[in-house]
Scaffold this motif. Structure first.
Motif, PDB file in Angstrom:
ATOM      1  N   ASP A 292       0.893  -1.153  -0.126  1.00  0.00           N
ATOM      2  CA  ASP A 292      -0.282  -0.083   0.051  1.00  0.00           C
ATOM      3  C   ASP A 292       1.165   1.170   0.243  1.00  0.00           C
ATOM      4  O   ASP A 292       0.461   2.522  -0.869  1.00  0.00           O
ATOM      5  CB  ASP A 292      -1.060  -0.198   1.245  1.00  0.00           C
ATOM      6  CG  ASP A 292      -2.185   0.996   1.074  1.00  0.00           C
ATOM      7  OD1 ASP A 292      -2.353   1.239   0.535  1.00  0.00           O
ATOM      8  OD2 ASP A 292      -1.466   1.955   2.527  1.00  0.00           O
ATOM      9  N   ALA A 293       1.750   1.090   1.030  1.00  0.00           N
ATOM     10  CA  ALA A 293       3.024   2.207   1.082  1.00  0.00           C
ATOM     11  C   ALA A 293       3.574   2.323  -0.657  1.00  0.00           C
ATOM     12  O   ALA A 293       3.966   3.804  -1.069  1.00  0.00           O
ATOM     13  CB  ALA A 293       4.136   2.316   2.120  1.00  0.00           C
ATOM     14  N   ILE A 294       3.930   1.275  -1.633  1.00  0.00           N
ATOM     15  CA  ILE A 294       4.143   1.788  -2.633  1.00  0.00           C
ATOM     16  C   ILE A 294       3.742   1.811  -3.516  1.00  0.00           C
ATOM     17  O   ILE A 294       3.822   2.940  -4.226  1.00  0.00           O
ATOM     18  CB  ILE A 294       5.340  -0.039  -3.096  1.00  0.00           C
ATOM     19  CG1 ILE A 294       6.579  -0.175  -2.075  1.00  0.00           C
ATOM     20  CG2 ILE A 294       5.490   0.641  -4.186  1.00  0.00           C
ATOM     21  CD1 ILE A 294       6.323  -1.835  -1.983  1.00  0.00           C
ATOM     22  N   LEU A 295       2.317   1.731  -3.199  1.00  0.00           N
ATOM     23  CA  LEU A 295       1.033   2.567  -4.653  1.00  0.00           C
ATOM     24  C   LEU A 295       0.566   3.676  -4.070  1.00  0.00           C
ATOM     25  O   LEU A 295       0.452   4.407  -5.060  1.00  0.00           O
ATOM     26  CB  LEU A 295      -0.628   1.474  -4.268  1.00  0.00           C
ATOM     27  CG  LEU A 295       0.037  -0.372  -4.655  1.00  0.00           C
ATOM     28  CD1 LEU A 295      -1.391  -0.902  -4.013  1.00  0.00           C
ATOM     29  CD2 LEU A 295       0.475  -0.143  -6.247  1.00  0.00           C
ATOM     30  N   LYS A 296       0.665   4.380  -3.212  1.00  0.00           N
ATOM     31  CA  LYS A 296       0.851   5.418  -2.473  1.00  0.00           C
ATOM     32  C   LYS A 296       2.139   6.232  -2.548  1.00  0.00           C
ATOM     33  O   LYS A 296       2.168   7.346  -2.588  1.00  0.00           O
ATOM     34  CB  LYS A 296       0.571   6.024  -1.586  1.00  0.00           C
ATOM     35  CG  LYS A 296      -1.443   5.421  -1.088  1.00  0.00           C
ATOM     36  CD  LYS A 296      -1.601   5.233   0.392  1.00  0.00           C
ATOM     37  CE  LYS A 296      -2.930   4.471   0.411  1.00  0.00           C
ATOM     38  NZ  LYS A 296      -3.324   4.973   1.834  1.00  0.00           N
ATOM     39  N   LYS A 297       3.571   6.312  -3.432  1.00  0.00           N
ATOM     40  CA  LYS A 297       4.168   6.363  -3.743  1.00  0.00           C
ATOM     41  C   LYS A 297       5.111   7.220  -2.291  1.00  0.00           C
ATOM     42  O   LYS A 297       5.316   8.366  -1.867  1.00  0.00           O
ATOM     43  CB  LYS A 297       4.314   7.686  -5.020  1.00  0.00           C
ATOM     44  CG  LYS A 297       3.565   6.486  -6.488  1.00  0.00           C
ATOM     45  CD  LYS A 297       3.931   7.476  -7.031  1.00  0.00           C
ATOM     46  CE  LYS A 297       2.812   7.351  -8.638  1.00  0.00           C
ATOM     47  NZ  LYS A 297       3.811   5.573  -8.963  1.00  0.00           N
TER      48      LYS A 297
END
Length: 356
Positions: free
Chosen positions: A141-146
């Motif tokens: 989720d943190a990766i997708l939210k950059k």
């Protein structure tokens, strides 16, 4: 869980350590309305033992079990070198399949299995259960939210202990049926790397037998480049002594860093960002789970997901295709070591030894 009164008949082939883990998962009692209709193992004693646990029929021949029972889902827990043949036989009989990692020993075999599954509109998935860990989901989720911004480096570390007796059976550590640490243990961490951050562009690897005696390797070190420009290292060994020490993925980005660890990528060890959020202070507590062993507990959500898709007749092969990509990366590791040079994934590298 209940599947709208639809009974799902499950059969299991391979009655070893992984099958024992599945038994513990089913025993928890969070999945109802299923029937373990049959178990199969070439060793009669093991087959009978698991049949008594499930009160099911036992077989020493997969073909006989497939021809004798009404099976909705076959779970394959046999040695890696048998995954292709066992999955193919089942899919050709219109039986849904959940196979333990890897999908197959050779990429072309995995591609063939996916084609058969698609043609017959069957559920077909690979048990990379760590994808369902709460810590991994939080990181995804943190990766997708950059939140990391530009990702600079990623480090994958596996420092586990396997004594010689582990390799003294008929298949562990062999090129034909297993491979070494990168295809047996660290494949879960390579899968997490590829699933979270991939695709991978290039691999440069060295493998060695540093302590254990086996056909394949007990230790690997490698450098990788991702298509997004990130640089990555993979260090994996089963020669740590006297116990398992670490299994982790660390991420360094321009806006923060994180480290996922625990015995099975199940704990958030570090979590810090320049742009802080109120929930960041609670992340370690909210998304870390306690596991007793490397299998973890995420086979439960994996099986629940499988049964829902079978019940609702929803087929999505994206996770299976990504599991196949992981096997392609494994071959790149081996090919790089064999050729002693950097290997590009676009060239579809294949090891001269793995699966042979």
């Amino acid at each position: 869980m209940k599947l709208k009164n639809q009974k799902i008949n499950i059969a299991i082939v391979g009655c070893g350590r992984v099958a024992e883990h599945y038994y513990k998962i089913f025993k928890i009692g969070k999945i109802s309305n299923i029937n373990i209709t049959g178990v199969c193992d070439k060793k009669l004693k093991k087959a009978k033992l698991f049949a008594s646990k499930y009160k099911s029929e036992w077989f020493t021949s997969l073909e006989k079990m497939l021809n004798s029972l009404d099976i909705d889902l076959l779970i394959i827990c046999t040695p890696s070198g048998l995954h292709y043949s066992h999955a193919k036989k089942s899919l050709k009989k219109n039986i849904n399949v959940l196979v333990e990692k890897p999908i197959s020993m050779i990429p072309a075999q995995g591609e063939e299995l996916i084609k058969i599954a698609k043609k017959n509109n069957l559920y077909f998935a690979v048990a990379f259960q760590n994808r369902y860990n709460q810590a991994i989901i939080c990181l995804k989720d943190a990766i997708l939210k950059k939140r990391f911004g530009k990702i600079i480096t990623i480090a994958v570390v596996l420092r586990w202990c396997r004594y010689q007796k582990y390799y003294n059976d008929e298949w562990h550590g062999t090129w034909k049926n297993d491979g070494g640490v990168i295809n047996q243990q660290a494949i879960h961490h390579v899968d997490a790397l590829n699933w979270l951050f991939g695709p991978i562009k290039s691999v440069n690897a060295i493998i060695k037998n540093r302590l254990n005696k086996l056909q394949a390797e007990d230790t690997l070190v490698s450098s990788l480049e991702l298509f997004n420009g990130s640089l990555c290292t993979v260090e994996a060994t089963t020669a740590a002594r006297p116990k398992d020490y670490e299994a982790s993925i660390s991420v360094i980005g321009e806006k923060g860093h994180a480290k996922i660890g625990g015995i099975a990528l199940n704990e958030i060890i570090e979590w810090e960002f320049i742009n802080k959020k109120k929930q960041d202070k609670k992340v370690k507590k909210l998304y870390s789970q306690k596991f007793d062993n490397g299998y973890g507990l995420s086979h439960l959500p994996l099986i629940i997901d499988a049964l829902k898709k079978i019940s609702l007749k929803k087929k999505n092969y994206s996770s299976t295709v990504s599991a196949l990509e992981t096997t392609k990366v494994i071959h790149a590791f081996y090919s790089s070591s064999e050729k002693k040079k950097m290997i590009l994934l676009k060239n579809k590298p294949q090891s001269k030894k793995l699966g042979k």
